[in-house]
Write a protein that holds these residues in place. Structure first.
Motif, PDB file in Angstrom:
ATOM      1  N   SER A  88       0.925  -1.254   0.007  1.00 22.87           N
ATOM      2  CA  SER A  88       0.000  -0.088   0.077  1.00 22.87           C
ATOM      3  C   SER A  88       0.872   1.264  -0.157  1.00 22.87           C
ATOM      4  O   SER A  88       1.866   1.402   0.639  1.00 22.87           O
ATOM      5  N   LEU A  89       0.414   2.180  -0.700  1.00 26.95           N
ATOM      6  CA  LEU A  89       1.364   3.366  -0.860  1.00 26.95           C
ATOM      7  C   LEU A  89       1.411   4.262   0.411  1.00 26.95           C
ATOM      8  O   LEU A  89       2.367   4.816   0.853  1.00 26.95           O
ATOM      9  N   ASP A  90       0.239   4.036   1.382  1.00 25.56           N
ATOM     10  CA  ASP A  90       0.372   4.598   2.909  1.00 25.56           C
ATOM     11  C   ASP A  90       1.479   3.928   3.541  1.00 25.56           C
ATOM     12  O   ASP A  90       2.092   4.604   4.475  1.00 25.56           O
ATOM     13  N   GLN A  91       1.795   2.527   3.142  1.00 20.15           N
ATOM     14  CA  GLN A  91       3.069   2.043   4.114  1.00 20.15           C
ATOM     15  C   GLN A  91       4.125   2.316   3.475  1.00 20.15           C
ATOM     16  O   GLN A  91       5.087   2.571   4.253  1.00 20.15           O
ATOM     17  N   VAL A  92       4.283   2.526   2.218  1.00 21.41           N
ATOM     18  CA  VAL A  92       5.505   3.202   1.356  1.00 21.41           C
ATOM     19  C   VAL A  92       5.847   4.593   2.046  1.00 21.41           C
ATOM     20  O   VAL A  92       7.056   4.646   2.427  1.00 21.41           O
ATOM     21  N   ILE A  93       4.758   5.394   2.402  1.00 23.23           N
ATOM     22  CA  ILE A  93       5.102   6.683   2.824  1.00 23.23           C
ATOM     23  C   ILE A  93       5.549   6.613   4.324  1.00 23.23           C
ATOM     24  O   ILE A  93       6.430   7.300   4.594  1.00 23.23           O
ATOM     25  N   ALA A  94       4.519   5.733   5.062  1.00 23.93           N
ATOM     26  CA  ALA A  94       4.951   5.780   6.411  1.00 23.93           C
ATOM     27  C   ALA A  94       6.489   5.188   6.541  1.00 23.93           C
ATOM     28  O   ALA A  94       7.208   5.826   7.603  1.00 23.93           O
ATOM     29  N   ALA A  95       7.001   4.374   5.783  1.00 23.66           N
ATOM     30  CA  ALA A  95       8.614   3.849   5.762  1.00 23.66           C
ATOM     31  C   ALA A  95       9.339   4.948   5.877  1.00 23.66           C
ATOM     32  O   ALA A  95      10.515   5.135   6.398  1.00 23.66           O
ATOM     33  N   GLY A  96       9.215   5.802   4.639  1.00 22.06           N
ATOM     34  CA  GLY A  96       9.964   6.993   4.208  1.00 22.06           C
ATOM     35  C   GLY A  96       9.603   7.927   5.697  1.00 22.06           C
ATOM     36  O   GLY A  96      10.869   8.477   6.047  1.00 22.06           O
ATOM     37  N   ARG A  97       8.665   8.349   6.003  1.00 22.17           N
ATOM     38  CA  ARG A  97       8.441   9.140   7.114  1.00 22.17           C
ATOM     39  C   ARG A  97       9.088   8.902   8.228  1.00 22.17           C
ATOM     40  O   ARG A  97       9.716   9.610   9.234  1.00 22.17           O
ATOM     41  N   ALA A  98       9.351   7.726   8.545  1.00 20.76           N
ATOM     42  CA  ALA A  98       9.663   7.015   9.960  1.00 20.76           C
ATOM     43  C   ALA A  98      11.297   7.490   9.673  1.00 20.76           C
ATOM     44  O   ALA A  98      11.964   7.631  10.938  1.00 20.76           O
ATOM     45  N   MET A  99      11.942   7.533   8.918  1.00 21.57           N
ATOM     46  CA  MET A  99      13.307   8.180   8.659  1.00 21.57           C
ATOM     47  C   MET A  99      13.695   9.651   9.061  1.00 21.57           C
ATOM     48  O   MET A  99      14.436  10.010   9.724  1.00 21.57           O
ATOM     49  N   TYR A 100      12.382  10.197   8.922  1.00 20.37           N
ATOM     50  CA  TYR A 100      12.525  11.988   9.298  1.00 20.37           C
ATOM     51  C   TYR A 100      11.054  12.213   9.647  1.00 20.37           C
ATOM     52  O   TYR A 100      10.368  12.874   9.013  1.00 20.37           O
ATOM     53  N   PRO A 101      10.822  11.945  10.928  1.00 21.98           N
ATOM     54  CA  PRO A 101       9.420  12.122  11.622  1.00 21.98           C
ATOM     55  C   PRO A 101       9.071  13.631  11.472  1.00 21.98           C
ATOM     56  O   PRO A 101       8.013  14.019  11.461  1.00 21.98           O
ATOM     57  N   ASN A 102      10.159  14.685  11.536  1.00 20.47           N
ATOM     58  CA  ASN A 102       9.773  15.970  11.485  1.00 20.47           C
ATOM     59  C   ASN A 102       9.611  16.338  10.282  1.00 20.47           C
ATOM     60  O   ASN A 102       9.216  17.716  10.006  1.00 20.47           O
ATOM     61  N   LYS A 103       9.833  15.746   9.078  1.00 20.78           N
ATOM     62  CA  LYS A 103       9.442  16.176   7.702  1.00 20.78           C
ATOM     63  C   LYS A 103       8.262  15.905   7.066  1.00 20.78           C
ATOM     64  O   LYS A 103       7.535  14.976   7.492  1.00 20.78           O
ATOM     65  N   ILE A 104       7.639  16.554   6.099  1.00 20.74           N
ATOM     66  CA  ILE A 104       6.647  16.263   5.465  1.00 20.74           C
ATOM     67  C   ILE A 104       6.885  15.796   4.047  1.00 20.74           C
ATOM     68  O   ILE A 104       7.930  16.166   3.380  1.00 20.74           O
ATOM     69  N   MET A 105       6.042  15.079   3.501  1.00 21.40           N
ATOM     70  CA  MET A 105       6.081  14.632   2.113  1.00 21.40           C
ATOM     71  C   MET A 105       5.945  15.556   1.113  1.00 21.40           C
ATOM     72  O   MET A 105       4.927  16.592   1.292  1.00 21.40           O
ATOM     73  N   MET A 106       6.973  15.789  -0.001  1.00 19.39           N
ATOM     74  CA  MET A 106       6.678  16.446  -0.893  1.00 19.39           C
ATOM     75  C   MET A 106       6.253  15.786  -2.303  1.00 19.39           C
ATOM     76  O   MET A 106       5.309  16.197  -2.813  1.00 19.39           O
ATOM     77  N   TYR A 107       7.000  14.900  -2.593  1.00 19.40           N
ATOM     78  CA  TYR A 107       6.564  14.290  -3.796  1.00 19.40           C
ATOM     79  C   TYR A 107       6.852  12.788  -3.629  1.00 19.40           C
ATOM     80  O   TYR A 107       7.871  12.430  -2.788  1.00 19.40           O
ATOM     81  N   MET A 108       5.826  11.837  -4.185  1.00 20.89           N
ATOM     82  CA  MET A 108       6.566  10.513  -4.602  1.00 20.89           C
ATOM     83  C   MET A 108       6.357  10.023  -6.056  1.00 20.89           C
ATOM     84  O   MET A 108       5.452  10.691  -6.666  1.00 20.89           O
ATOM     85  N   SER A 109       7.447   9.568  -6.510  1.00 16.85           N
ATOM     86  CA  SER A 109       7.379   9.170  -8.198  1.00 16.85           C
ATOM     87  C   SER A 109       7.764   7.899  -8.483  1.00 16.85           C
ATOM     88  O   SER A 109       8.597   7.125  -7.603  1.00 16.85           O
TER      89      SER A 109
END
Lengths: 376, 56
Positions: free
Chosen positions: A61-82
């Motif tokens: 799920s894309l939400d899992q993909v995003i969660a994996a990335g955000r776990a690296m930088y909990p204080n940053k927000i998503m800009m793009y995924m491509s």
């Protein structure tokens, strides 16, 4: 052509070239490694490889993909995924402190396992980053880009005036004549004319599309204040709310709305490709031509509903078509190699032009000196 | 006419090559690369060959 017309065109050719030549030499030299950007990133080990999976393995799920990335930088927000068309096994995420953060963090996440694969080097590593900035903005942001675009315009003037001058110079010569036995200057004049005329259309196309690429930011701005503003009319007066809708659901709905197309990238709320209230889901087709022509679907970042979708306006289509025609990345290895050869030929045209101008200045000074000696 | 015959031909081949690869993949890319290779080859051949005649 009358001799006064030739003189006028020669004046235009001289000054348009002189002003832009050093910058064009820089662009040709830095552009050469950029043609092989992907290969260099790979050779330096700066790219990520997807995990090997059996065909038919379900995608995460894309939400899992995003969660994996955000776990690296909990204080940053998503800009793009491509996702690149030829590497569907990897999602490339960018996270930043705010939606326009130029110092974003790139993260590669496996599309099946949702595991973080790598944090790719920023802009492909130090060398490619240097080449990229010297080629694109001279480390001066938008003003740097627009300045290089202006130099590109002068290049186009130099090319057109050069073609006009080709006739009077070549009237008495066969095509491709290079007079080697006479003065060195004649040899370089002939090489300048020969290589200039064989690279003519390539240089015009790469010069013009490069200039259009420098306008990317203003063109996106125009889109924002016209079409995106229109799509946002129902949201007037509403403060941007946190994006809570599932991205997986948003993309699924966008794909249902555009049958036959797949997601190319998702722009998160607040980036230039979306709005403060939306995920911008950019869909692409799978043919050579439609893969470049994105179709944006705006999905409300709170309700997860598709609110608008439309074709891109002509100026963004022009911008998107300008990219392959400038990069030479749309015809495989043979085209890349030809791009490099055209680039080297252009370097010779620029260098010989500079040599001819310097020689002419020296010749003129000698004549003037002789004249003043005679006068004295 | 003779002055511009070769430049026009090479220009058309370049334009066809640039556009052709954009239209399709596979065989389109191959044909486009061949078209683009002609101006490069013509330029290289004349630039590198030894001794060439003049009319004038």
């Amino acid at each position: 052509m009358t001799s006064s017309a030739v003189r006028r065109w020669a004046w235009i050719h001289k000054w348009s070239s002189l002003v832009c030549t050093l910058f064009m030499l820089l662009l040709c030299l830095t552009g050469l490694p950029l043609i092989y950007h992907h290969e260099i990133v790979h050779a330096l080990g700066n790219d990520a490889a997807a995990e090997k999976v059996a065909s038919g393995t379900p995608r995460a799920s894309l939400d899992q993909v995003i969660a994996a990335g955000r776990a690296m930088y909990p204080n940053k927000i998503m800009m793009y995924m491509s996702q690149e068309a030829d590497e569907p096994g990897i999602w490339n995420l960018t996270l930043g402190d705010h939606p326009l953060d130029p110092n974003y963090k790139p993260i590669a996440v496996d599309a099946h396992s949702a595991r973080v694969l790598a944090e790719p080097a920023f802009e492909g590593g130090r060398f490619l980053s240097l080449m990229f900035h010297l080629h694109v903005d001279l480390y001066a942001g938008l003003p740097g880009k627009l300045f290089l675009g202006l130099m590109g315009l002068l290049l186009l003037v130099a090319i057109v005036s050069g073609v006009v001058l080709y006739a009077p110079f070549m009237r008495k010569l066969d095509f491709g004549t290079v007079r080697r036995s006479r003065a060195r200057r004649l040899k370089w004049l002939d090489l300048h004319n020969l290589l200039g005329i064989v690279t003519l259309v390539w240089a015009l196309v790469v010069g013009a599309t490069g200039m259009i690429n420098t306008w990317a930011e203003p063109l996106l701005k125009v889109w924002q204040v016209t079409e995106v503003a229109e799509m946002l009319r129902p949201y007037q007066g509403l403060a941007p709310a946190p994006a809570t809708a599932s991205v997986q659901l948003a993309v699924a709905r966008a794909e249902a709305a555009e049958p036959g197309m797949k997601v190319g990238f998702v722009a998160f709320p607040g980036t230039p490709f979306s709005s403060p209230h939306h995920y911008g889901v950019f869909m692409r087709g799978d043919s050579a031509l439609t893969a470049r022509l994105y179709r944006p679907v705006l999905v409300d970042a709170q309700s997860g509903q598709v609110t608008d979708r439309r074709s891109l306006p002509w100026y963004l289509v022009a911008l998107l078509m300008s990219q392959p025609l400038h990069f030479g990345d749309y015809g495989g290895g043979p085209m890349q190699f030809l791009w490099a050869l055209f680039d080297v030929a252009t370097i010779i045209v620029l260098g010989s032009g500079l040599y001819l101008w310097a020689g002419r200045a020296r010749a003129a000074r000698t004549i003037k000196a002789d004249a003043s000696v005679e006068a004295a | 006419v003779k002055l511009w015959a070769m430049p026009v031909l090479l220009g058309l081949l370049t334009a066809a090559g640039l556009a052709g690869a954009l239209v399709g993949d596979g065989v389109w890319d191959t044909v486009a690369a061949l078209a683009l290779a002609v101006p490069v080859a013509v330029g290289a051949w004349h630039a590198l060959r030894r001794g060439s005649g003049t009319k004038g």
